[in-house]
Design an enzyme around this catalytic site. Sequence first.
Site, mmCIF file in Angstrom:
data_model
loop_
_atom_site.group_PDB
_atom_site.id
_atom_site.type_symbol
_atom_site.label_atom_id
_atom_site.label_comp_id
_atom_site.label_asym_id
_atom_site.label_seq_id
_atom_site.Cartn_x
_atom_site.Cartn_y
_atom_site.Cartn_z
ATOM 1 N N ASP A 1 39.643 35.423 37.599
ATOM 2 C CA ASP A 1 38.931 36.679 37.846
ATOM 3 C C ASP A 1 38.414 37.254 36.536
ATOM 4 O OD1 ASP A 1 39.388 36.649 40.570
ATOM 5 O OD2 ASP A 1 41.269 37.752 40.422
ATOM 6 N N TYR B 1 51.354 32.199 34.774
ATOM 7 C CA TYR B 1 50.719 33.473 34.416
ATOM 8 C C TYR B 1 51.722 34.458 33.848
ATOM 9 C CZ TYR B 1 47.004 31.943 37.651
ATOM 10 O OH TYR B 1 46.013 31.235 38.292
ATOM 11 N N ASP C 1 43.512 44.866 42.302
ATOM 12 C CA ASP C 1 43.647 44.853 40.845
ATOM 13 C C ASP C 1 43.024 46.118 40.274
ATOM 14 O OD1 ASP C 1 40.883 44.443 40.765
ATOM 15 O OD2 ASP C 1 41.027 42.335 40.189
ATOM 16 N N ARG D 1 47.184 38.796 42.313
ATOM 17 C CA ARG D 1 46.959 40.178 42.772
ATOM 18 C C ARG D 1 47.408 40.368 44.215
ATOM 19 N NH1 ARG D 1 40.725 40.288 43.958
ATOM 20 N NH2 ARG D 1 40.196 38.148 43.485
#
Length: 301
Positions: free
Chosen positions: A45, A73, A87, A188
Amino acid sequence: MTQKNRTPDGLVIVDKPSGFTSHDVVAKMRGIARTRRVGHAGTLDPMATGVLVLGVEKATKLLGHLALTEKEYLGTIRLGQSTLTDDAEGEITESVDASKVTRDAVDAGIAKLSGEIMQVPSKVSAIKIDGVRSYKRAREGEEFEIPARPVTVSSFAVYDIRDAVAEDGTPMLDLVVSVTCSSGTYIRALARDLGADLGVGGHLTALRRTRVGPYKLDSAKTLDQLQQDLTVMPVAEAAGAAFPRWDVDDRRARLLTNGVRLDMPDEYAGKGAVAVFAPGGLFLALVEEQNGKAKSLAVFG
């Protein structure tokens, strides 16, 4: 310097900056590498930073197989606020006092979102619904549902919990988390679902991808660094790092490159894509075992 020297076949491991789409990074790399033949494995993203794997020239044939590998992550989840996009880029839809949420409750919520789970992707994701990107439908105000799909969250851990305050003064909690997961997992959506389970809502405020398969952040370069010195991982090295390796003799190498389906050793059964190397380390092909034979996925040699 020849065009061939400027654009070697291989992977480029980019440390993507925030604010860039994955396509923006590909466009930038086309200019740096002076070739149109650039692609990426696994979208990040715009808000997110970190490891984005690009393929240059022949290495673009690896990308579809690399996109299926495990990812890692680091992120920050804000409990107490929900947004349209799950988000920090989306409009805030609700703020709830999250100060009473306990660590035990957080751990219990995370446990429910670990292992093999069914996840509904965010509506502003790139998933196609009847051939149209989900985010396009969402931007046009369309009402639609995305079916849940199976993903694997092999590790979901909280490193730190910090008190925070929203702009309107509502007490929030920020969780610093690490996640190791299968391809297609939305971090997210984990933030959204954790907040929903705790009854206060949640969204992702920061995300950094630290690993894609075997490729880690310590080998990634920024776009500015790549502009100065284009660092390309040769396609043979990239394949050897990412896939099981099968070394064949000269005779089998010739048969394989002539389209003959070789018998594969049992050890490669069910392993997915396998990298085949000729004597001397020449990378020949990606194959997979099918009924005991090597089915070609992509040929390089």
